[in-house]
Design an enzyme around this catalytic site. Structure first.
Site, PDB file in Angstrom:
ATOM      1  N   ASP A  44       0.841  -1.205   0.000  1.00  0.00           N
ATOM      2  CA  ASP A  44       0.000   0.000   0.000  1.00  0.00           C
ATOM      3  C   ASP A  44       0.878   1.257   0.000  1.00  0.00           C
ATOM      4  OD1 ASP A  44       0.885  -0.187   2.602  1.00  0.00           O
ATOM      5  OD2 ASP A  44      -1.079   0.148   3.525  1.00  0.00           O
ATOM      6  N   SER A  45       2.203   1.072   0.086  1.00  0.00           N
ATOM      7  CA  SER A  45       3.131   2.189  -0.140  1.00  0.00           C
ATOM      8  C   SER A  45       2.891   2.800  -1.515  1.00  0.00           C
ATOM      9  CB  SER A  45       4.578   1.711  -0.010  1.00  0.00           C
ATOM     10  OG  SER A  45       4.793   0.562  -0.811  1.00  0.00           O
ATOM     11  N   GLU A  93       9.157  -4.280  10.633  1.00  0.00           N
ATOM     12  CA  GLU A  93       9.611  -2.969  10.126  1.00  0.00           C
ATOM     13  C   GLU A  93      10.186  -2.116  11.252  1.00  0.00           C
ATOM     14  OE1 GLU A  93       6.981  -1.098   7.357  1.00  0.00           O
ATOM     15  OE2 GLU A  93       8.094   0.800   7.405  1.00  0.00           O
TER      16      GLU A  93
HETATM   17  O1  KIV Z   1       3.544  -1.099   1.685  1.00  0.00           O
HETATM   18  C1  KIV Z   1       4.683  -1.581   1.602  1.00  0.00           C
HETATM   19  O2  KIV Z   1       5.406  -1.387   0.618  1.00  0.00           O
HETATM   20  C2  KIV Z   1       5.150  -2.405   2.708  1.00  0.00           C
HETATM   21  C3  KIV Z   1       6.591  -2.834   2.711  1.00  0.00           C
HETATM   22  C4  KIV Z   1       7.490  -1.690   2.836  1.00  0.00           C
HETATM   23  C5  KIV Z   1       6.855  -3.878   3.717  1.00  0.00           C
HETATM   24  O3  KIV Z   1       4.396  -2.728   3.563  1.00  0.00           O
END
Ligand code: KIV
Length: 281
Positions: free
Chosen positions: A49-50, A186
């Site tokens: 979701d990044s 994380e």
């Molecule tokens: O949303 C994302 O990209 C993530 C990763 C950084 C683990 O959760």
């Protein structure tokens, strides 16, 4: 005659079985071309979701929707052959109840073709993880700094320092006991990452959690250096694509203004016999 070429994708049980073995390699992808680039090198590709912050310019992941995850999940699916594809459950799509989580995770799997989902939370999400895994939805958990809880944490801060380590250890045990096949850790201290990796039976995938983990994940745009102004300590840059792209765009703008582009080799002639192709002069 045409030979069908079929590559078998990595499965969640295969990832789980890699506990303590050769470190698992995971990167994010949000588009087909990037999925094609990362697929040959990764065990796991995460449609994180990044995507909301990286591609859509959102200030956090909180406004990412299920529809956005489905759109990007479909795009990534088209670019993958062998890596295990996991799609993030966005904020608000799973926290209310195990039933809500099941409905939305099933939609993610059916519409994107992903083989597993990821959701944030430890002890508080254990019942949901159990509910999903018992019904055919493999779950990757995500503990430590969980970005969807940025407002609760008051920022993207390291989690689990000092006495707070017990909270993270409880979260790790809870998600492993609930049936998650792996867990993202994380921004936690190395000592804690090592202790938990030794303690739990499922692979730990670190981001800002040291090499003690069973695998690593990074946001692909971060490790490619797409953002010139974002340099977190836990990211190693393997390229400077942001700088390179900026220089390339400046070069194009200069060439257009000085009429150096298009040049002779980019221009079509008027010979009627010329082959009508992209390359015809
Ligand atoms: O949303 C994302 O990209 C993530 C990763 C950084 C683990 O959760």
């Amino acid at each position: 005659m045409s030979a069908t070429h079929h590559v078998r994708a990595v499965t969640p049980p295969e990832v789980e079985a890699r506990k303590g073995g050769i470190p698992l390699v995971c990167l994010t992808a949000y588009t087909t071309p990037v999925a094609r680039l990362v697929d040959p090198h990764c065990d796991i590709v995460l449609v994180g979701d990044s995507v909301g912050m990286v591609l859509h310019g959102l200030p956090s992941t909180l406004a990412v929707t299920l529809d956005m995850m489905i759109l990007h999940g479909k795009a990534v699916r088209r670019g993958l052959e062998r890596a295990l594809m996991i799609v993030d459950m966005p904020f608000g799509s799973y926290e209310e109840s195990p039933q809500q989580a099941f409905r939305n995770a099933a939609r993610l799997m059916a519409e994107t073709g992903c083989a597993a989902v990821k959701l944030e939370g430890g002890e508080s999400m254990a019942a949901t993880i159990q509910f999903l895994t018992a019904r055919g939805i493999p779950v990757m958990a995500h503990i430590g700094l969980t970005p969807q809880a940025v407002n609760t944490f008051g920022g993207y801060k390291v989690q689990g320092r000092g006495d707070d380590s017990e909270r993270i250890a409880r979260d790790a045990n809870a998600v492993a006991d609930a049936g998650a096949f792996s867990v993202v850790f994380e921004k936690v201290p190395e000592q804690l990452a090592r202790r938990i990796t030794d303690d739990i039976a499922i692979p730990t995938i670190g981001i800002g959690a040291s090499a003690a983990c069973d695998g690593q994940v990074l946001v692909v745009d971060d490790m490619l250096g797409m953002f010139t102004d974002f340099r977190p300590k836990f990211v190693k840059r393997y390229a400077e694509l942001g700088q390179d792209a900026s220089a390339a765009i400046a070069g194009y703008a200069r060439d257009v203004r000085e009429r150096r582009f298009p040049a002779a080799e980019h221009v079509f002639g008027d010979n009627p016999k010329a082959v009508d192709s992209e390359d015809a002069a």
